[in-house]
Design an enzyme around this catalytic site. Structure first.
Site, PDB file in Angstrom:
ATOM      1  N   SER A  96       0.800  -1.232   0.000  1.00 54.25           N
ATOM      2  CA  SER A  96       0.000   0.000   0.000  1.00 54.25           C
ATOM      3  C   SER A  96       0.829   1.278   0.000  1.00 54.25           C
ATOM      4  O   SER A  96       0.258   2.373  -0.061  1.00 54.25           O
ATOM      5  CB  SER A  96      -0.956   0.009   1.202  1.00 54.25           C
ATOM      6  OG  SER A  96      -2.034  -0.858   0.971  1.00 54.25           O
ATOM      7  N   LYS A  99      -0.041   3.665  -2.669  1.00 51.49           N
ATOM      8  CA  LYS A  99      -1.101   4.674  -2.555  1.00 51.49           C
ATOM      9  C   LYS A  99      -0.537   6.083  -2.356  1.00 51.49           C
ATOM     10  O   LYS A  99      -1.265   7.064  -2.503  1.00 51.49           O
ATOM     11  CB  LYS A  99      -2.060   4.307  -1.429  1.00 51.49           C
ATOM     12  CG  LYS A  99      -2.826   3.007  -1.677  1.00 51.49           C
ATOM     13  CD  LYS A  99      -3.865   2.746  -0.595  1.00 51.49           C
ATOM     14  CE  LYS A  99      -4.669   1.490  -0.887  1.00 51.49           C
ATOM     15  NZ  LYS A  99      -4.129   0.286  -0.253  1.00 51.49           N
ATOM     16  N   SER A 159      -6.173   3.696   4.123  1.00 51.56           N
ATOM     17  CA  SER A 159      -5.532   2.864   3.103  1.00 51.56           C
ATOM     18  C   SER A 159      -6.573   2.108   2.278  1.00 51.56           C
ATOM     19  O   SER A 159      -6.399   0.936   1.936  1.00 51.56           O
ATOM     20  CB  SER A 159      -4.550   1.874   3.746  1.00 51.56           C
ATOM     21  OG  SER A 159      -3.662   1.359   2.790  1.00 51.56           O
ATOM     22  N   LYS A 261       3.003   6.690   5.191  1.00 55.21           N
ATOM     23  CA  LYS A 261       2.147   5.590   4.764  1.00 55.21           C
ATOM     24  C   LYS A 261       2.706   4.239   5.202  1.00 55.21           C
ATOM     25  O   LYS A 261       3.918   4.031   5.206  1.00 55.21           O
ATOM     26  CB  LYS A 261       2.005   5.616   3.233  1.00 55.21           C
ATOM     27  CG  LYS A 261       0.947   4.682   2.677  1.00 55.21           C
ATOM     28  CD  LYS A 261      -0.440   5.215   2.911  1.00 55.21           C
ATOM     29  CE  LYS A 261      -1.516   4.213   2.544  1.00 55.21           C
ATOM     30  NZ  LYS A 261      -1.562   3.047   3.470  1.00 55.21           N
TER      31      LYS A 261
END
Length: 416
Positions: A96, A99, A159, A261
């Site tokens: 992720s 992202k 997320s 993140k």
């Protein structure tokens, strides 16, 4: 006596011809002489004993930690310099962390006006998240609508795979089309070991990125998405009656951390990109493929602790300081003062001396405008370059009149 008029007769057209030549500017070379190096940071060097390096590990200062992550990196935000790393350019599944590129493209579209915060985005069957335990979701309703700003929060904080797919389809017609935008932006940023296949980071053998590339992306977000960067520090977001917390554990334990993140898949392991700012110095960390959520947080703490303990800010040259005088041809003045156009600071190993060398353009021709780049200053520490900054003219230099330029050209021709 008879020879004197003849000599003048031949010199006059020579001066006119030379003067005419001065009307045409010549190309300026930037290969410049070095001025004597100056010490700008005068603390005694403190050499820390070096720890055994992991495979592929490099560091600017001694004693860098050896972390069990498959790849990791510490970057100085201001300069973009990598302070320490291991396997920084190995393409790995980013999970992720992908992202970050998805959110960055949304943020840039908001900045440019292509998107508005309150634009409504429809959730397709493909984007809809069924809430399985293998996916992170924002829990958008099927065929429902959500605003762009809510989707951005859902991507960054929760997320959400559903939020990522929905905005990708909205912006590019399909997730595949959005991946093309992601790769184009990655190329523009200089992410040379990255290839995106989707907007979420869900496993795909062709979907890869590297620790260095992800740090470059994090730096771009902080620099170019300043209006939206505070979202990365938000600890929770409630949507559709469901409140979810940010998975970045350091947001709850370290007040200097404000992003960015987390990521996790079986193939990618546990990943984390973090940014922290202490005493005016911002550092970016990347941890890839470690064995638990606790480990990615602990390794990030270790890396940040080492970074702030072993590096410090240095100001090699103070603003508004004249550091050299550049020669100017065919101007009303023969020289122009050169100095920094803006404040300049570096992150260097703590206690190490910084040297500066001034390089000035040797072929300046008037007119020269105040603020025009006339050279550069290069900083080195322990014999290695650590940064450079442009030097600019501190005043205007107007072009001389026709006859003065002619005389200057003649003097230059005969070495006077």
């Amino acid at each position: 006596m008879n020879a004197m008029p003849t000599k003048s007769f031949f010199l006059a057209p020579l001066v006119v011809a030379i003067a005419a030549g001065t009307l045409l500017p010549s190309a300026a070379s930037f290969a410049a002489p070095h001025h004597p190096a100056k010490a700008a940071h005068k603390k005694a060097a403190a050499e820390a004993p070096a720890a055994p390096s992991a495979p592929g590990q490099t560091a600017v200062a001694g004693g860098a930690p050896s972390l069990p992550a498959k790849a990791w990196l510490l970057m100085d935000f201001d300069s973009g310099q990598v302070l320490a790393s291991a396997n920084a350019d190995e393409p790995l599944p980013p999970a992720s962390l992908t992202k970050m590129m998805t959110s960055f493209l949304v943020e840039q579209a908001l900045r440019s006006g292509k998107l508005k915060k309150d634009d409504l985005v429809t959730v397709s069957q493909n984007a809809w998240c069924r809430g399985s335990s293998t996916e992170s979701c924002m829990y958008l309703p099927l065929n429902g609508q959500a605003t762009v700003i809510d989707l951005l929060r859902g991507i960054i904080i929760q997320s959400g795979n559903d939020a990522s797919k929905a905005i990708a389809e909205h912006m590019a017609g399909s997730e595949e089309g959005f991946a093309k935008l992601m790769n184009a932006e990655a190329q523009r940023l200089g992410m040379t070991h990255t290839h995106f296949v989707n907007a979420t980071g869900l496993p795909d053998p062709e979907h890869k990125s590297s620790a260095r590339d992800l740090a470059i992306l994090a730096r771009a977000i902080i620099k170019d998405s300043a209006d939206y960067y505070p979202i990365y520090a938000e600890r929770e977001f409630k949507y559709n009656g469901i409140k979810q917390g940010n998975r970045n554990a350091l947001l709850y334990t370290d007040p200097t951390v404000d992003g960015l993140k987390t990521g996790h898949t079986e193939a990618a392991g546990y990943c984390l990109v973090t940014s922290s700012k202490r005493n005016g110095m911002r550092l970016i960390t990347v941890i890839l493929n470690t064995n638990s959520a606790q480990a990615r947080a602990d390794e990030t703490r270790t890396l940040l602790g080492w970074g702030y303990s072993n590096f410090e800010k240095a100001t090699p040259i103070q603003p508004n300081t004249v550091v050299g005088t550049a020669k100017v041809s065919f101007g009303k003045a023969d020289t122009v003062a050169a100095g920094l156009g803006s404040p300049w600071s570096l992150t260097v190993p703590r206690g190490q001396q910084v040297q500066t060398a001034v390089q000035l353009n040797p072929a300046l021709e008037a007119p020269v405008a105040k603020g025009a780049v006339v050279g550069k200053v290069v900083a080195t520490s322990n014999g290695k370059p650590v940064g450079e900054a442009p030097l600019v003219a501190q005043a205007d230099v107007e072009r001389a009149g026709f006859m003065l330029r002619a005389w200057q050209h003649v003097a230059k021709l005969f070495g006077k």
